[in-house]
Design a protein around this motif. Structure first.
Motif, PDB file in Angstrom:
ATOM      1  N   UNK A  48      32.081  66.224  39.762  1.00 26.78           N
ATOM      2  CA  UNK A  48      32.065  64.802  39.396  1.00 26.78           C
ATOM      3  C   UNK A  48      30.643  64.251  39.467  1.00 26.78           C
ATOM      4  N   UNK A  49      29.904  64.604  40.502  1.00 22.98           N
ATOM      5  CA  UNK A  49      28.513  64.150  40.611  1.00 22.98           C
ATOM      6  C   UNK A  49      27.678  64.656  39.433  1.00 22.98           C
ATOM      7  N   UNK A  50      27.920  65.882  39.015  1.00 30.73           N
ATOM      8  CA  UNK A  50      27.152  66.437  37.893  1.00 30.73           C
ATOM      9  C   UNK A  50      27.581  65.792  36.582  1.00 30.73           C
ATOM     10  N   UNK A  51      28.877  65.526  36.438  1.00 28.44           N
ATOM     11  CA  UNK A  51      29.375  64.856  35.234  1.00 28.44           C
ATOM     12  C   UNK A  51      28.737  63.473  35.116  1.00 28.44           C
ATOM     13  N   UNK A  52      28.598  62.788  36.248  1.00 24.44           N
ATOM     14  CA  UNK A  52      27.977  61.462  36.233  1.00 24.44           C
ATOM     15  C   UNK A  52      26.527  61.547  35.770  1.00 24.44           C
ATOM     16  N   UNK A  53      25.924  62.732  35.856  1.00 24.15           N
ATOM     17  CA  UNK A  53      24.541  62.940  35.390  1.00 24.15           C
ATOM     18  C   UNK A  53      24.513  63.666  34.036  1.00 24.15           C
ATOM     19  N   UNK A  54      25.665  63.692  33.372  1.00 24.02           N
ATOM     20  CA  UNK A  54      25.690  64.202  31.998  1.00 24.02           C
ATOM     21  C   UNK A  54      25.940  65.691  31.858  1.00 24.02           C
ATOM     22  N   UNK A  55      26.226  66.382  32.961  1.00 25.86           N
ATOM     23  CA  UNK A  55      26.436  67.827  32.897  1.00 25.86           C
ATOM     24  C   UNK A  55      27.930  68.137  32.961  1.00 25.86           C
ATOM     25  N   UNK A  56      28.480  68.632  31.847  1.00 29.20           N
ATOM     26  CA  UNK A  56      29.915  68.856  31.740  1.00 29.20           C
ATOM     27  C   UNK A  56      30.311  70.313  31.937  1.00 29.20           C
TER      28      UNK A  56
END
Lengths: 236, 236, 236, 236, 236, 236
Positions: free
Chosen positions: E19-27
Motif C-alpha cells: 500500500x505504501x508503494x502504491x501510494x508512491x505510484x508503484x503497482x
C-alpha cells in the motif's frame, strides 16, 4: 465526442492512442488477445454500448429462451444506436460464441460502428465478409447459451480485463482495440494526430538512412526540419 | 559461420535443422510460440545479437527515458552488425511491445538479417510490409516501457525458453525460429542440405503412390534409386 | 453413415451441427483450439480412425525407431481406409509435431478424407498446399518422437478434450472440427440441412432490414414466408 | 523388482532418483504438479497398474453406469494386485474427480501400495486420513463421469505428461512422484542409496561450517573423510 | 538501509508495504505466485543479491559442471553477504529446482537473510526445517541443470515478473515477498509502521462492533480516539 | 430456505451436493480453484449476497476513494444480512485482493455466514484466525483498487465461472464451494442427507472387507442390510 474527434481518431493507430493514454497515467487500455476477424475492415471508432454475460446454467439457458424476442442478448442488439460499438463482456471465455452472423448482420444493417467481444464468434467465415469491424479472441461454432447468459446492458463491464464504461470511446485497427475513457477522447484526439504526423516524418528520415540519434525521438534540429518540410507544428 | 554454411542453412527448413540437432542430443532449440509476422519474408539466417529486458518499474521507465539516445534499447538497435539477427528476451511477456516500426525500419536500413522477440511488436501493419524477417508471439500497440526495461546486450539470454548465446546461428522460416549453437552451425549445414535433398526425392516417390514401407525412411533400394536419379550421395 | 448423410453433412457448418447436438444434450463436441491449416480446403466429412500417442521416453523414442516400418505411427497411416479421417490424440501437447508432409501426402494419396490432431504438424508450408483437409493447434518443426510415442490405434481417445470413438463422424469447416457420435450422424443430417436452409432465408430477411423480432427465431408468419418463397418445409 | 530394490527405493528421495535417471539420459520422469494429499504418508514404492480415462460424453456417462459392477473403473480397482500402485491418466484434467474415498478405501483394504492420478480426487478430507499414499493435482467434489470415462487398463499411459508403462516402478515422497522405467529399477537402487548416504555426510559438513569448495561436490579429501567416518564406499 | 529501517520493516506486513508503494505510484512490487515454504519462518528483510539463470542446453549443462567450484551458482551462494537475500531469476519456470537443501543450508550457515526464487526448490522436506526464510513457487526434485543454467550474478533481474535491482530491499511474510526499490526503503519504513499501528487500533474498534462508517478509514473522531488511546500520532 | 434445509445442508459434503445437482442436469456448480483459507472452519451454508467488481482504472481507483463511506465495496459489506454469504465476482483475477482482515472481521461481527471470492484476500495470516468461513483462490497483499473496481451488488454474477444469483444457496466444506440454485435447495436437502447416510454405511462395509461388487453401488441385499442396521429408508 466531437465530430472532429471521431475524424481524428479514425486516422490514429492504437499504438499512438495507447501512448497518449500512457502519458496520462493509464496503462491498461488495450484489449489484449482480441483481434480483428477481418483486418481489412478493422478501422473502428465509436462510443461503447455494453452487454454483460454471466456463466450459463443448464436449467435456465435452454434453446427455447430465444423464442422471447426480449431476451437480453436480442434486446441489446436492437438497442445499439447508430455509430456505437457493441462491447460484450464474456469473462474472456470462448468455448461458446457471443454472437453469430445473423446478429452481426443485424448490427451492420442498423448502422452500428462495430462489434467487440472478449469471447468468440460463430459463423466467422460469413462474418469475415461483413463490412462491420468485428473483434474477438477467435471462433467457436457453439451457440452462446452453452456457456453464456446475457444478463444486462449499459452497465460498466470488463472486456479482456479492461474497464469499459458505457460511452467510452472504442478505437480499433489491425492490432486490436483500445478503450479511451469518455472524458479523454476529445483531449487526446489532436495530440494523437500530431504524433502520427511527426512519426511519419521521422520514419521517412529513418528510411533515408538517418540514425536514431537526434532523429528518434527528434531533437530540435529534426523538429525544425519537420516544421520546415510539413509546415506543421510539432507535437509534444 | 562459413559463407557456405549461410548458403546451405538459408535453404534448410527448421524441420530439418531441429532433426539434425535432435540427432546430436539437443531437444530444446525451437522457439515455440514465435511466428513470422510476414510469412513471405520468413527466410532468415544470421548470428544472434542479444538484447535483454527485465520488467519495467513505474518510476524508472517513463516516456522521458527515450530522450537519452544511449538508452540500451536504442543503443542495441544501432549496434547490431550487418547480417546479424537482433534477438530480444522479453521473458515471453507481450502486454507491451519489444519494438515498433521505426526501430525495425532502422534495423533493415542498417542491413540486419532479422528481428526476433519472444514478446510482441507494435505497428505490425507497417512491419508486415518490411523486407526484414520479423518474428514475435504477436502484436501489442503498447510502447515497451509499459512492461519492459532494456538492461543490457550481448549477454546470454533465454528467448521463448531456449538458450541463446551471442553468435549462435538463428534460422527462421514460415514455421518459426530455431537456434543452432555456434559450434554446430558448420557441422550440420551439409547434412541438413543432404537430408532435404533426400526427403524431396522421397516425397516424389510418395506422391507417385509408393507406400511408406521401404520408402520412408528409405531402404537400400530406395537409396539406390535416389542416387541413380539425382546423382547425389545419400545423407545419413 | 448413409451416402446421403455424408452429402448433407458436407454442406452443414460446424455451427449448425453443434446446435443440433446441443439440442440432443451433447455440449462437448467441438475440438476447441484446433484450426484448419488450409482454410480453403477445410470442408471435411468422414468416420474417425484413431491413433493414440503417449509421452515419449528418451531411451525408447530414438530416431532409429522409424527404421521399423511397423512402427505404430507408420502402420496407422497405412491403415486409414479411404474416406476416413485420421484423428490423433496428442494430449493437446504441441512442442513436437504429430506428423509431417510426407505422411500427410501419403494419407492424401491413399484417399483419406482428412487429418486431425490436437497437437501440431511440421512442414506446414507444404501441408498448406495439400488438398487434404488438415486440422491442428499449430505448427512445430520438431519430429514427433521428441515428445510423442505412438502406442495404439482404433481405440477410443480424447482429442482436444472431446471423446472420439472409432467410427464417430468427423465434420470440419473453416471454424474447426466437430465430432458426431456414430449413432447420431444419420439422425441429425436432415435437420441440420433444414436448419441451414431456414437460416439462409432468415439472413436474407435481416439483410433486407427486418428486425430480430418475429424474424429470428422465425415466428409463424416468417415461417410462412419461408415456405412460400422456398417451397421447403420448415426445420424445427 | 527385487525385494532389496523395494527396500532401497523406499528410503530414497525423489530428488535422488531423478538425479540417477538424469545421469542415464532420462529427463522427464517426475510428475510435475502432482502432490501428496497426506504428506505424512507420502512414502510410496510399487509397480504401476494403469487405468486410462478419456473425456466423458453426456449420453454414455450417466450416473446409472455404476450399476454395472464390471464398469472399467470399478474393475480396475478390484484388479490392482497387492503392493502395486494404481496410476490413472486423466489427461491432467481435474474438474471432475478420478475417484473418491470409498474406492480409495477399497484399494487400501486390498493392500495396494498407493494411488496416483494426474487429475483430482473427491472426499479428500476423508482420504487424507487414510494410510494409503495418495497423490493428485488437487481436490474436486464432482463425480468422475462428469468429465471422465474409464476406458481400459494395463495399457501404457501418460500421467502428468510422463510415460507410464504397466510395471514401471512408482516412487513417491513429500515432493511428489517419479516413474522409474521397469528395466532400470534394480540398476539405480544401490547407487541411489549410496548417493543419499554420501549427501547426508556432506550436509553434516556444510552444517559444521565447511564451504562448498572441496565439499560439494566432494573432492578426494572429503571422500576420504566420508569413508573414514562412515566406513562406506563412496558413491560415484 | 538504516538499522532502524530494517527493524521497522521486519514488523511491517507485505500488505502494508504494497500500500505504501502504491501510494508512491508503484503497482508491480509483489512477487505473485511465490509462497513461503515454511510459513513459521517467513519474516524476511534484507538487501537483494541477485542470481540469473537462462534455459539449460543439453551439451553445456551436464552433471559434471558442478565439479567446477567456480560454477556461477556455487559462486553466488558463497558470495551472498550476511544479512542479504539471494534472489534467483528462473524465468518463473519450475520443472527443475533452483537449488536444494545443501545450498540452502550453506546460505543459512553463512548468515544470509533468506532465499527467494520464482522457480522451485528441491529437498523441500528438509528445507522446511531450516530457520532460513525460503520462498518459491513450489517443489521439484529435479536438479537445476535439467532446465536452468546459472549465468551471472548481481545484475538487475526479473523475479516473478517484478524488477529486482541488486540492493533493493526484499521483505517477506506469510503472504509472500515484496521488493522495495532501494531509494524508498528508508522513506516508507516509518509510515508503514504508523499505518500498521493505526490499523491495529481500527481492527479493535471493528471487533468491538463499530461500523465501517467513520471508522475505516478513520474520520477525525476516530483518529482522535486513536491518539488518545495509544498516545501515537496518526499515520497519513 | 427452510431451517431444516439449512440444518441438512450443513451436514452434507460438496461431493454429495454436486452429485445431487448432477442428477438434476446441473454440471457446473462447483467453484473450481477456490479453497478454504481456514479448513477447520470451512463448513458454510447460506444465501448468496453478491458483489461485482470490474477492472480498475488508474484515474478512478485511487486510494482516496475509500474516504467515501458509501463506496460500493464498503456498502456491500455493511449490507450483507446475518446468515448470508458475501460472494464476490473478481473475474477470477487475483493480483490484487478482494478484501482484507478489517472487512472480513466486520462481516463476522455482523453475523455473516461466510465470504467467498474467486480472487484473492489480503491479511490472510489474520483471516485464517477468524471463525468466518472464508474461501478464495489464494492470497495477495495488494489492496483491491490496484486491480478491482467495486461496481454494484445484488446482481447476478459469475464466480469461478459458475453462475450465482442473489439468494442461491452457497455451501462450503474443506473441498471448496458449491452453489445450489435457490429453487433446488429444499428439494435436494433430504436426498443429500440420505445419500450421506447410506454412503457412510457402505464405507463401513468396504472397510470391513467387502468388495465393490454388490456393495458400491448397493444391490438389494446391501440395501436390506442398510435398512436393518440403521433403521433408515434407503436413498435413491
Amino acid at each position: 465526442m466531437h465530430p472532429r474527434t471521431r475524424e481524428l481518431l479514425s486516422q490514429a493507430s492504437t499504438a499512438t492512442i495507447t501512448t497518449q493514454l500512457l502519458a496520462r497515467g493509464l496503462r491498461n487500455t488495450f484489449l489484449h488477445g482480441i483481434k480483428p476477424l477481418n483486418p481489412a475492415n478493422a478501422r473502428l471508432v465509436g462510443p461503447a454500448f455494453t452487454l454483460r454475460y454471466i456463466p450459463a446454467r443448464e436449467d435456465i439457458d435452454v434453446l427455447e429462451v430465444f423464442k422471447d424476442y426480449d431476451h437480453p442478448q436480442r434486446k441489446a442488439i436492437e438497442s445499439v444506436p447508430p455509430g456505437h460499438v457493441l462491447v460484450m463482456d464474456c469473462r474472456n471465455q470462448g468455448r461458446a460464441a457471443s454472437a453469430g452472423n445473423i446478429l452481426a448482420t443485424r448490427l451492420q444493417v442498423k448502422g452500428a460502428a462495430g462489434l467487440v467481444t472478449d469471447g468468440t464468434l460463430r459463423d466467422t467465415p460469413e462474418i469475415r465478409q461483413l463490412q462491420l469491424p468485428t473483434f474477438a479472441q477467435g471462433a467457436s461454432p457453439l451457440t452462446n447459451l452453452a456457456q453464456h447468459h446475457a444478463v444486462d446492458m449499459q452497465v460498466p463491464i470488463g472486456c479482456a480485463e479492461v474497464a469499459i464504461y458505457p460511452g467510452d470511446v472504442i478505437v480499433g485497427d489491425e492490432e486490436g482495440v483500445v478503450c479511451i475513457p469518455a472524458h479523454l477522447a476529445d483531449e487526446i484526439a489532436e495530440p494523437a494526430a500530431r504524433q502520427e504526423d511527426l512519426e511519419r516524418f521521422i520514419l521517412g528520415e529513418i528510411q533515408a538512412g538517418r540514425p536514431l540519434r537526434n532523429t528518434y525521438p527528434p531533437d530540435e534540429a529534426t523538429l525544425e526540419r519537420y516544421r520546415a518540410t510539413t509546415g506543421h507544428p510539432p507535437s509534444t
